[in-house]
Scaffold this motif. Structure first.
Motif, PDB file in Angstrom:
ATOM      1  N   SER A 231       0.834  -1.216   0.000  1.00 35.77           N
ATOM      2  CA  SER A 231       0.000   0.000   0.000  1.00 35.77           C
ATOM      3  C   SER A 231       0.856   1.248   0.000  1.00 35.77           C
ATOM      4  O   SER A 231       0.593   2.203  -0.721  1.00 35.77           O
ATOM      5  N   ILE A 232       1.987   1.163   0.724  1.00 31.02           N
ATOM      6  CA  ILE A 232       2.889   2.309   0.773  1.00 31.02           C
ATOM      7  C   ILE A 232       3.560   2.500  -0.564  1.00 31.02           C
ATOM      8  O   ILE A 232       3.689   3.614  -1.070  1.00 31.02           O
ATOM      9  N   ALA A 233       3.983   1.391  -1.201  1.00 29.90           N
ATOM     10  CA  ALA A 233       4.640   1.500  -2.501  1.00 29.90           C
ATOM     11  C   ALA A 233       3.675   2.042  -3.535  1.00 29.90           C
ATOM     12  O   ALA A 233       4.026   2.883  -4.381  1.00 29.90           O
ATOM     13  N   LYS A 234       2.399   1.552  -3.504  1.00 27.12           N
ATOM     14  CA  LYS A 234       1.419   2.059  -4.459  1.00 27.12           C
ATOM     15  C   LYS A 234       1.159   3.534  -4.249  1.00 27.12           C
ATOM     16  O   LYS A 234       0.999   4.301  -5.208  1.00 27.12           O
ATOM     17  N   CYS A 235       1.149   3.965  -3.032  1.00 25.13           N
ATOM     18  CA  CYS A 235       0.926   5.404  -2.745  1.00 25.13           C
ATOM     19  C   CYS A 235       2.075   6.227  -3.289  1.00 25.13           C
ATOM     20  O   CYS A 235       1.872   7.302  -3.860  1.00 25.13           O
ATOM     21  N   ILE A 236       3.308   5.704  -3.118  1.00 27.37           N
ATOM     22  CA  ILE A 236       4.469   6.447  -3.642  1.00 27.37           C
ATOM     23  C   ILE A 236       4.385   6.532  -5.139  1.00 27.37           C
ATOM     24  O   ILE A 236       4.652   7.579  -5.737  1.00 27.37           O
ATOM     25  N   THR A 237       3.977   5.437  -5.808  1.00 25.03           N
ATOM     26  CA  THR A 237       3.858   5.436  -7.267  1.00 25.03           C
ATOM     27  C   THR A 237       2.798   6.434  -7.705  1.00 25.03           C
ATOM     28  O   THR A 237       2.978   7.195  -8.654  1.00 25.03           O
ATOM     29  N   ASP A 238       1.661   6.430  -7.018  1.00 26.42           N
ATOM     30  CA  ASP A 238       0.592   7.377  -7.366  1.00 26.42           C
ATOM     31  C   ASP A 238       1.052   8.823  -7.184  1.00 26.42           C
ATOM     32  O   ASP A 238       0.717   9.705  -7.989  1.00 26.42           O
ATOM     33  N   ALA A 243       2.796  13.877  -9.607  1.00 24.68           N
ATOM     34  CA  ALA A 243       3.788  14.959  -9.734  1.00 24.68           C
ATOM     35  C   ALA A 243       4.144  15.190 -11.184  1.00 24.68           C
ATOM     36  O   ALA A 243       4.274  16.329 -11.647  1.00 24.68           O
ATOM     37  N   LYS A 244       4.307  14.089 -11.995  1.00 23.59           N
ATOM     38  CA  LYS A 244       4.626  14.249 -13.406  1.00 23.59           C
ATOM     39  C   LYS A 244       3.474  14.943 -14.128  1.00 23.59           C
ATOM     40  O   LYS A 244       3.676  15.838 -14.954  1.00 23.59           O
ATOM     41  N   THR A 245       2.252  14.582 -13.794  1.00 23.65           N
ATOM     42  CA  THR A 245       1.075  15.214 -14.454  1.00 23.65           C
ATOM     43  C   THR A 245       1.032  16.679 -14.121  1.00 23.65           C
ATOM     44  O   THR A 245       0.759  17.540 -14.993  1.00 23.65           O
ATOM     45  N   THR A 246       1.309  17.025 -12.915  1.00 26.65           N
ATOM     46  CA  THR A 246       1.274  18.434 -12.500  1.00 26.65           C
ATOM     47  C   THR A 246       2.363  19.229 -13.192  1.00 26.65           C
ATOM     48  O   THR A 246       2.144  20.367 -13.636  1.00 26.65           O
TER      49      THR A 246
END
Length: 252
Positions: A231-238, A243-246
């Motif tokens: 869950s932590i890894a998925k949150c970091i990926t999200d 950040a890239k989209t922004t």
């Protein structure tokens, strides 16, 4: 005989000046008849005219149509001579003494009469002025009393209006007191209802918090360490994708 003479003289002088009125009054006083209580004209303040100091003018006017101007004098002279000739009246030393005393009295009246009369008139005027002053004061006080009585009657007439106004005031006070009590009861009931609503809200909120805490505790306890890492890894990926989209939006 004297009363009859007075009656005859009064009847003869009834239509004459103040002396006639005086003789009529004397004749009425001499007879105790019901007519003595009848109203009579007021006596004059000053006497009628006289001749030689004591003889009324009415006597000369009465004898003038029958005897002329000298009639009264001849009548008086004849009576005096008749009394002297018949010795009805005898001249003696007392006659001269009476003549002397009469002369002194006449002289005193002629000499001091006007001043004494003026003094008496002044005293009478002072008494009349004092009496008039007392009368005026009494009239003023009575007039003021009448005005006060009229004012009190006017106040009594307006008493019904005053009582009506007081009744209205009392009714308004009672209505105000009634409405204040109703308002107080309404506020007290509202406070108790608000207390019940607040109590129910508190119970509901505490139940919700307890439920949330229980669900959260059970969820947390049901997550394994491997699921937590994933869950932590998925949150970091999200977060990185976000950040890239922004950054892309900012660059455009």
């Amino acid at each position: 005989m004297l009363s009859r003479l007075v009656i005859v003289s009064a009847n003869a002088l009834k239509g004459s000046s103040p002396l006639g009125a005086g003789l009529v009054q004397v004749s009425r006083c001499l007879h105790a008849s019901p007519q003595s209580l009848s109203p009579v004209a007021p006596l004059p303040e000053k006497g009628g005219k006289v001749r030689h100091g004591i003889i009324p003018e009415e006597l000369f006017q009465l004898l003038y149509p029958k005897t002329g101007v000298t009639g009264p004098y001849m009548l008086g002279t004849g009576l005096i001579l008749y009394m002297l000739s018949k010795e009805i009246y005898v001249i003696n030393h007392e006659t001269f003494a009476a003549a002397s005393i009469g002369a002194v009295i006449i002289y005193g009246i002629k000499k001091f009469g006007p001043s004494v009369a003026a003094f008496a008139d002044k005293l009478n005027e002072d008494k009349v002025a004092k009496a008039q002053e007392v009368k005026d004061s009494a009239m003023t006080s009575l007039t003021q009393a009448i005005e006060d009585e009229k004012k009190e009657q006017w106040r009594v007439e307006g008493r019904s209006m005053l009582f009506d106004a007081k009744r209205n005031n009392v009714a308004m006070l009672l209505e105000t007191n009634y409405r204040e009590r109703i308002h107080m009861v309404t506020n007290e009931v509202k406070k108790r209802l608000d207390y019940q609503v607040a109590l129910q809200d508190l119970q509901r909120r505490m139940a919700q918090e307890h439920m949330v805490n229980w669900v959260e505790k059970n969820v947390v306890s049901s997550i394994t360490p491997q699921q937590e890492k994933e869950s932590i890894a998925k949150c970091i990926t999200d977060l990185k994708a976000l950040a890239k989209t922004t950054q892309a939006k900012v660059a455009v």
